[in-house]
Design a protein around this motif. Structure first.
Motif, PDB file in Angstrom:
ATOM      1  N   GLN A 188      47.311   3.584  26.923  1.00 56.35           N
ATOM      2  CA  GLN A 188      47.214   4.054  25.534  1.00 56.35           C
ATOM      3  C   GLN A 188      48.188   5.229  25.362  1.00 56.35           C
ATOM      4  O   GLN A 188      48.278   6.099  26.235  1.00 56.35           O
ATOM      5  CB  GLN A 188      45.762   4.486  25.293  1.00 56.35           C
ATOM      6  N   HIS A 262      44.687   2.010  18.280  1.00 53.88           N
ATOM      7  CA  HIS A 262      45.744   1.757  19.267  1.00 53.88           C
ATOM      8  C   HIS A 262      45.936   0.270  19.524  1.00 53.88           C
ATOM      9  O   HIS A 262      47.033  -0.181  19.829  1.00 53.88           O
ATOM     10  CB  HIS A 262      45.428   2.474  20.575  1.00 53.88           C
ATOM     11  N   ALA A 263      44.872  -0.506  19.421  1.00 45.00           N
ATOM     12  CA  ALA A 263      44.967  -1.943  19.658  1.00 45.00           C
ATOM     13  C   ALA A 263      43.727  -2.618  19.084  1.00 45.00           C
ATOM     14  O   ALA A 263      42.605  -2.170  19.337  1.00 45.00           O
ATOM     15  CB  ALA A 263      45.065  -2.227  21.158  1.00 45.00           C
ATOM     16  N   SER A 264      43.963  -3.677  18.322  1.00 47.45           N
ATOM     17  CA  SER A 264      42.829  -4.390  17.724  1.00 47.45           C
ATOM     18  C   SER A 264      42.129  -5.224  18.801  1.00 47.45           C
ATOM     19  O   SER A 264      42.646  -5.407  19.908  1.00 47.45           O
ATOM     20  CB  SER A 264      43.326  -5.312  16.617  1.00 47.45           C
ATOM     21  N   ASP A 266      41.709  -8.450  18.824  1.00 45.44           N
ATOM     22  CA  ASP A 266      42.506  -9.653  19.124  1.00 45.44           C
ATOM     23  C   ASP A 266      43.656  -9.339  20.067  1.00 45.44           C
ATOM     24  O   ASP A 266      43.952 -10.088  20.992  1.00 45.44           O
ATOM     25  CB  ASP A 266      43.138 -10.217  17.833  1.00 45.44           C
ATOM     26  N   TYR A 267      44.303  -8.241  19.758  1.00 46.72           N
ATOM     27  CA  TYR A 267      45.462  -7.886  20.572  1.00 46.72           C
ATOM     28  C   TYR A 267      45.030  -7.524  21.991  1.00 46.72           C
ATOM     29  O   TYR A 267      45.670  -7.881  22.973  1.00 46.72           O
ATOM     30  CB  TYR A 267      46.208  -6.732  19.908  1.00 46.72           C
ATOM     31  N   HIS A 270      44.440 -10.630  23.803  1.00 47.77           N
ATOM     32  CA  HIS A 270      45.735 -11.215  24.144  1.00 47.77           C
ATOM     33  C   HIS A 270      46.350 -10.500  25.346  1.00 47.77           C
ATOM     34  O   HIS A 270      46.839 -11.142  26.288  1.00 47.77           O
ATOM     35  CB  HIS A 270      46.661 -11.123  22.922  1.00 47.77           C
ATOM     36  N   LEU A 271      46.300  -9.160  25.323  1.00 53.37           N
ATOM     37  CA  LEU A 271      46.878  -8.404  26.441  1.00 53.37           C
ATOM     38  C   LEU A 271      46.160  -8.720  27.748  1.00 53.37           C
ATOM     39  O   LEU A 271      46.779  -8.782  28.809  1.00 53.37           O
ATOM     40  CB  LEU A 271      46.787  -6.897  26.173  1.00 53.37           C
ATOM     41  N   VAL A 274      47.659 -11.902  29.034  1.00 57.22           N
ATOM     42  CA  VAL A 274      49.031 -11.714  29.530  1.00 57.22           C
ATOM     43  C   VAL A 274      49.016 -10.945  30.848  1.00 57.22           C
ATOM     44  O   VAL A 274      49.674 -11.324  31.822  1.00 57.22           O
ATOM     45  CB  VAL A 274      49.880 -10.958  28.485  1.00 57.22           C
ATOM     46  N   TYR A 275      48.219  -9.883  30.869  1.00 61.56           N
ATOM     47  CA  TYR A 275      48.225  -9.033  32.062  1.00 61.56           C
ATOM     48  C   TYR A 275      47.472  -9.669  33.224  1.00 61.56           C
ATOM     49  O   TYR A 275      47.770  -9.387  34.384  1.00 61.56           O
ATOM     50  CB  TYR A 275      47.733  -7.620  31.727  1.00 61.56           C
ATOM     51  N   ARG A 278      50.069 -11.706  34.815  1.00 62.17           N
ATOM     52  CA  ARG A 278      51.045 -10.866  35.516  1.00 62.17           C
ATOM     53  C   ARG A 278      50.451 -10.259  36.781  1.00 62.17           C
ATOM     54  O   ARG A 278      51.128 -10.140  37.806  1.00 62.17           O
ATOM     55  CB  ARG A 278      51.544  -9.757  34.586  1.00 62.17           C
TER      56      ARG A 278
ATOM     57  N   ARG B 762      54.176   0.419  16.894  1.00 64.88           N
ATOM     58  CA  ARG B 762      53.250   0.176  18.000  1.00 64.88           C
ATOM     59  C   ARG B 762      53.455  -1.244  18.507  1.00 64.88           C
ATOM     60  O   ARG B 762      53.751  -2.158  17.731  1.00 64.88           O
ATOM     61  CB  ARG B 762      51.807   0.322  17.517  1.00 64.88           C
ATOM     62  N   GLU B 764      51.566  -3.615  19.172  1.00 61.04           N
ATOM     63  CA  GLU B 764      50.830  -4.673  18.480  1.00 61.04           C
ATOM     64  C   GLU B 764      51.563  -5.143  17.229  1.00 61.04           C
ATOM     65  O   GLU B 764      51.637  -6.331  16.940  1.00 61.04           O
ATOM     66  CB  GLU B 764      49.414  -4.195  18.109  1.00 61.04           C
ATOM     67  N   TRP B 767      54.528  -7.199  18.290  1.00 60.58           N
ATOM     68  CA  TRP B 767      54.079  -8.505  18.781  1.00 60.58           C
ATOM     69  C   TRP B 767      53.695  -9.408  17.609  1.00 60.58           C
ATOM     70  O   TRP B 767      54.061 -10.574  17.543  1.00 60.58           O
ATOM     71  CB  TRP B 767      52.893  -8.284  19.736  1.00 60.58           C
TER      72      TRP B 767
END
Ligand SMILES: Cc1cc2nc3c(=O)[nH]c(=O)nc-3n(C[C@H](O)[C@H](O)[C@H](O)COP(=O)(O)OP(=O)(O)OC[C@H]3O[C@@H](n4cnc5c(N)ncnc54)[C@H](O)[C@@H]3O)c2cc1C
Lengths: 287, 772
Positions: A188, A262-264, A266-267, A270-271, A274-275, A278, B762, B764, B767
């Motif tokens: 963050q 900082h991040a919803s 959904d996001y 998604h992260l 992805v992570y 990875r 940001r 997000e 993206w």
């Protein structure tokens, strides 16, 4: 930023600390590195009548490797773990995770024990501790008990630690040849805490994944094991397609998803996917 | 003036730093006076509410409490918080130091608790019971401007504080004859200046002498003295404002807040020293914010890229009140809408509106980052629409080096510049042509790479007094003491800029003395003659110019005495490396010898005043206009939207550099703050006017590990406006950087059809833009 009045004790032994915890019960809290507790007190989000500072107890800060187990004292700082040669050799996942907690100042003050008991949903350690199947040693006036990582985290900011209990040690069993692992996080921008953090540990046999464990932090109110991903990959051949398909389930075991400026939600989900991919690939690359 | 002398032009390490790095400097909170009482301020948790009643009885009876004051106690006793910005028809709601029956933003001061220590004060503040009646909250600037919006200050009938128009030229004709019109809506998010040291005030009243001392973490000690004296109704020369070390300001301490007059008054009531040190949460709630403009920019352009006209309709979200310069900030935007370009017709229509938030005011760049960002962003949009290279478009429209002084359609006259020079250097450093080839190759394999350019010019060295709210000149006194040590009293108030060093360099060279023999004193209104302060990148350009003039006077005076002592006339002497030479028999006098003789005064010319000192008040004839080119290269993680800055090149032209090390430091910090605005920094209020980013765990200030490696170079176009030829560099980095980063990110996203994304970028948002 001015805390309310509190009583302050600085015991020098574990027994003395446990005595104080027993004496003051629910009125009392342990102070470790203070990097979570002191800000909360200054903002008066919490008012604690009695503080037991365990920073003066010399024998709570150590790293020992003995008979296939690595034991770390609760007061050991993130920085000490990240820079320990023994940790790097026997349990590199802990070093990798510790090195990504906050910034240098935070790593020099904050402790492994404090982070686990605080159980911030965005803390880094819980992901690694879960992936490693670690055990946590709790001592109180009633004796000692050992709790598995999977039973330790109860909810957001809530663990199995009971009033009167002191977390003294974290134990991880380490095979002679350490398993391949990786900890990857999205930090963050303001706090450095994990928006999402994935700890992966695995054993390979050629291209086949013999065993795998994945801890996820940041996404849900409490850190969890990505069991669906693990199930899809254990015994499978690891290639881009299989890892992608499995990692797509990284959020499946989350009790809920958190969202903020900082991040919803959904996001974050998604992260996590992805992570997860990875982290598994990064771990596999080291195997 | 000659440069590249012994000190000037050299990378001299800052003499301030040893004490600051060791933590042995003294900030307001480090000053301890016996019997000091501590003040905690109870602040509103509501963004908009009527106060029905306040019950302070429990608080007054709490242990250690000396007094509790509310709005009723100070009404009619402490004057309102001043606004110096003046615009025709400006509505100025009275802002009392404690709320009068109503609160209009979260953090609005409601009561002051005075106790023997700050813990007791805070405990008691928690016991105050305020009966609030919540009112409808207006937290959005555009909504505030609507006719049906609830009104914050009922006496005005609406939330419109002012309507301001700027620019000249036939804008309608430009748009009517254009081949193309490119339009973009842009949001300049609200930011918090965040100095590491928050604000703080220590007040001590001496009843017998009728003297009030105020230690304050401020950028403007003299202006504060004047204002506090007016607010408290005491003689200005009985108020002494002292600024000890000031741990950063960035504009947020270019202000007079509630706490200065309030603490001064409390000290007068109780006859004891009183202290208040701002907490970080208070700092985010009740220290001014910056930026916060939302508007639409339109550009009229010919198909060959020639710019014909620009129009900017904007709403400036001012917050609930005017602080010192609140309404002036958007007007600065209106001065710089031409950027580096020949745009014959420009019009800005700005509506300033009240919202239930903290006031906006000057934050590093103050109005100019908004101008540069919108101009540089629309330039890229135009290039995109016309299929032109963004640099070629800029070059086509540049004001040329031989066209200065150049008066723009915004009505300001740029002093000097060579925009091509900085651009050429920056393009050379990045190898622009090759970089575009690399980008094409990267795109071909699916990588998301972008190149962003910003060619900026800004207005600083503030400024000619006629264009400033409270005088734009600056003062200096230079005194050579009997032992030859030199004391400088400067009217500016450095708070991190390093003028204790750069001013000593100047005087060291001009007087031919060791710079370590030069002591630069600032920030004490009882020691230093009146000055304006440090803001608007004026310290060197105006304060340094005053210093040069004062030092020249000292040399002239010393020469008169030297000639007398050497038995010759002044014209036959020259002053070299601290010595008066050219007298008969090769007799020489040093400046130190002359200083001693000036003080013993045993042998002086008849009309010679003993002592060796001089003062100068420098009035600049114009602003200065630093410029430069920033180029940023980014690569974006396709899966996450994460932005990686691969290269960051800045070529800045701030005219002559007295200390290139300090210049680079200013550029570094400036870019960091501009980068943070581009990528992650933002003050967020929710629809109830609650501050979501109320702590540094959520408000993202840039940290060292978040900034890239900077590749810096510079061009030098001296300004004719002052004898140093220096333009100022305090804000340039912040102004130049944000658009280059935004342009790079949006350039990277061009293959996805993206034309614009609002700041902060940001991951997000990025993206989502790739997956829209
Ligand atoms: C600026 C900043 C950035 C940070 N960034 C990150 C980050 O990126 N990732 C991350 O994971 N964390 C981050 N943290 C949190 C940091 O790691 C804290 O140090 C940690 O969460 C708590 O550890 P502590 O030793 O400071 O515990 P304290 O704050 O002292 O205590 C925390 C809680 O645990 C209890 N406690 C502590 N030790 C024991 C014990 N032995 N037995 C029983 N109870 C105990 C306390 O009573 C308290 O309730 C950040 C903190 C700050 C201030």
């Amino acid at each position: 930023m001015i805390p309310a009045n509190f009583e302050y004790h600085a015991p020098t032994t574990v027994d003395e600390a446990i005595g104080l915890l027993a004496q003051h019960g629910e009125d009392c809290k342990v102070l470790a590195g203070g990097h979570s507790l002191i800000p909360a007190m200054k903002l008066r989000l919490t008012q604690i009548p009695v503080l037991v500072d365990i920073g003066k107890i010399g024998d709570l800060s150590y790293i020992k490797v003995d008979g296939g187990t690595i034991s770390i004292g609760a007061m050991t700082t993130h920085g000490a773990i990240a820079s320990s040669d023994e940790v790097k050799q026997h349990c590199p996942l802990l070093a990798e995770c510790g090195g990504q907690v906050g910034d240098q100042q935070v790593r020099n003050r904050g402790t492994l024990g404090g982070s686990l008991v605080h159980a911030d949903p965005a803390a880094d350690w819980p992901a690694a501790i879960l992936a490693l199947n670690a055990e946590v040693v709790l001592k109180s006036a009633n004796g000692e008990r050992v709790v598995k990582a999977s039973d330790f985290f109860v909810d957001m900011l809530t663990t199995d630690v009971q009033p009167g209990e002191l977390l003294t040690e974290i134990r991880v069993s380490v095979p002679a040849q350490p398993k391949a692992s990786a900890y990857l996080k999205v930090a963050q921008a303001a706090s450095g805490f994990a928006v999402v953090g994935i700890a992966a540990q695995l054993e390979m046999d050629g291209d086949t994944c013999k065993s795998i464990s994945i801890g996820v932090t940041g996404l849900a109110p409490k850190a969890y094991r990505a069991s669906s991903v693990e199930a899809a990959l254990a015994g499978a051949t690891l290639d881009d397609a299989s890892v992608s398909a499995a990692a797509a389930k990284a959020d499946a075991d989350a009790s809920d998803a958190m969202g903020d400026i900082h991040a919803s939600e959904d996001y974050r989900r998604h992260l996590a996917r992805v992570y997860a991919k990875r982290a598994v690939q990064a771990a596999a690359a080291k195997a | 003036m000659s440069f590249l002398a012994k000190y000037m032009g050299q990378r001299v390490k800052r003499t301030e730093d040893p004490r600051l790095i060791q933590g042995i400097g003294h900030y307001v909170d480090d000053i301890k006076l016996a019997d000091t009482l501590h003040v905690v301020i109870l602040r509103s948790q509501y963004a908009h509410a009527k106060i029905n009643s306040i019950d302070t009885s429990a608080a007054k009876n709490a242990p250690g409490i000396v007094a509790v004051y509310t709005g009723a106690d100070i009404a009619g006793k402490i004057g309102n918080i001043p606004c110096a910005g003046a615009l025709p028809g400006l509505k100025v709601p009275p802002m009392a130091v404690l709320a009068q029956g109503k609160v209009v933003y979260v953090g609005h001061p409601v009561a002051a608790v005075v106790a023997t220590d700050k813990y007791k004060a805070k405990d008691a503040a928690d016991l105050i019971e305020v009966d609030y009646e919540p009112l409808d909250v207006i937290s959005d600037g555009e909504a505030a401007a609507q006719a049906d919006s609830p009104v914050i200050h009922e006496e005005f009938g609406d939330n419109i504080a002012f309507v301001h128009s700027a620019g000249s030229g036939d804008v309608d004709a430009a748009f009517a004859t254009a081949d193309k019109i490119v339009t973009q809506r842009l949001n300049h998010q609200r930011l918090a200046p965040i100095s590491i040291e928050p604000r703080g005030v220590l007040a001590q009243y001496f009843k017998g002498e009728g003297q009030l001392n105020l230690w304050s973490s401020t950028q403007i000690p003299h202006l504060m003295r004047t204002q506090v004296a007016i607010q408290l109704g005491i003689a200005e020369n009985k108020v002494r404002v002292v600024t000890p070390e000031v741990g950063g300001g960035f504009g947020c301490k270019l202000n007079v807040y509630a706490e200065e007059a309030l603490l001064g008054w409390v000290s007068m009531q109780l006859n004891k020293p009183v202290k208040w040190i701002e907490g970080r949460r208070e700092n985010l709630q009740c220290t001014i914010h910056g930026r916060s403009q939302v508007g639409t920019v339109e550009v009229a352009v010919k198909n060959d890229g020639t710019l014909l006209g620009l129009r900017y309709n904007v709403i400036a979200d001012l917050g609930a009140y005017h602080q010192l310069l609140t309404p002036a900030i958007p007007t600065l935007t209106g001065l710089m809408l031409a950027g580096c370009y020949k745009i014959p017709a420009i019009q800005m229509n700005c509506t300033g509106v009240f919202t239930n938030k903290m006031a906006t005011d000057a934050y590093r760049g103050a109005g100019r980052p908004e101008a540069t960002y919108l101009v540089e962003r629309i330039m890229d949009r135009v290039a995109q629409e016309l299929g032109m290279d963004p640099i070629a478009l800029r070059q086509k429209n540049f004001i040329q080096a031989d066209e200065f002084p150049y008066t723009t359609a915004c009505g300001v006259t740029y002093d000097s510049g060579d925009y091509e020079a900085a651009l050429a250097k920056a393009m050379d450093i990045v190898d622009y042509k090759k970089l575009r080839e690399e980008q094409a190759a990267a795109r071909a394999v699916g990588r998301v790479m972008g190149i962003g350019v910003s060619t900026y010019v800004e207005i600083c060295g503030m400024g000619p007094s006629g264009a400033m709210p409270a005088g734009g000149w600056e003062s200096a006194t230079v005194r050579v003491e009997p032992t030859g040590k030199v004391t400088v009293l400067t009217g500016i108030s450095p708070h991190g800029q390093g003028e204790e060093t750069s001013f000593a360099q100047i005087v060291g060279d001009m007087l031919g003395v060791d710079m370590n023999d030069v002591l630069v004193i600032h920030g004490d209104t009882s020691i230093v003659q009146y000055g304006i302060g440090t803001f608007g990148s004026r310290g060197l350009a105006v304060g340094g110019a005053a210093l040069v003039c004062a030092t020249e006077k000292v040399v002239k005076k010393a020469k008169t005495l030297a000639a007398h002592l050497l038995g010759t006339d002044a014209d036959s002497l020259s002053f070299e490396n601290g010595k008066f030479v050219g007298a008969p028999d090769d007799k020489v006098l040093t400046i130190q010898e002359v200083a001693l003789a000036a003080h013993t005064a045993a042998s002086i010319p008849e009309d010679f005043e003993p002592g060796l000192s001089a003062q100068h008040f420098f009035e600049p004839k114009n602003f200065t206009y630093p410029s430069g080119t920033h180029i940023c290269v980014v690569e974006i993680d396709k899966d996450t939207g994460d932005i990686d800055i691969k290269r960051y090149v800045a070529v800045d032209d701030c005219g002559n550099q007295i200390n290139p090390l300090i210049v680079q430091g200013q550029v570094h910090g400036g870019i960091a703050q501009g980068l943070a605005q581009a990528l992650f920094e933002e003050v967020v209020y929710d629809e109830n006017g609650q501050l979501i980013t109320g702590e540094l765990m959520d408000y993202a200030v840039p940290k060292a590990f978040q900034v890239p490696h900077y590749e810096l170079d510079h061009a030098v176009t001296p300004t004719p406006v002052n004898p140093l030829g220096a333009k100022g560099v305090g804000e340039a980095g912040t102004i130049g950087s944000t658009p280059s980063i935004a342009n790079a990110v949006i350039d990277a996203l061009a293959p996805f059809g993206v034309q614009h994304i609002d700041l902060p970028l940001r991951p997000e948002k990025v993206w989502r833009a790739m997956n829209a």
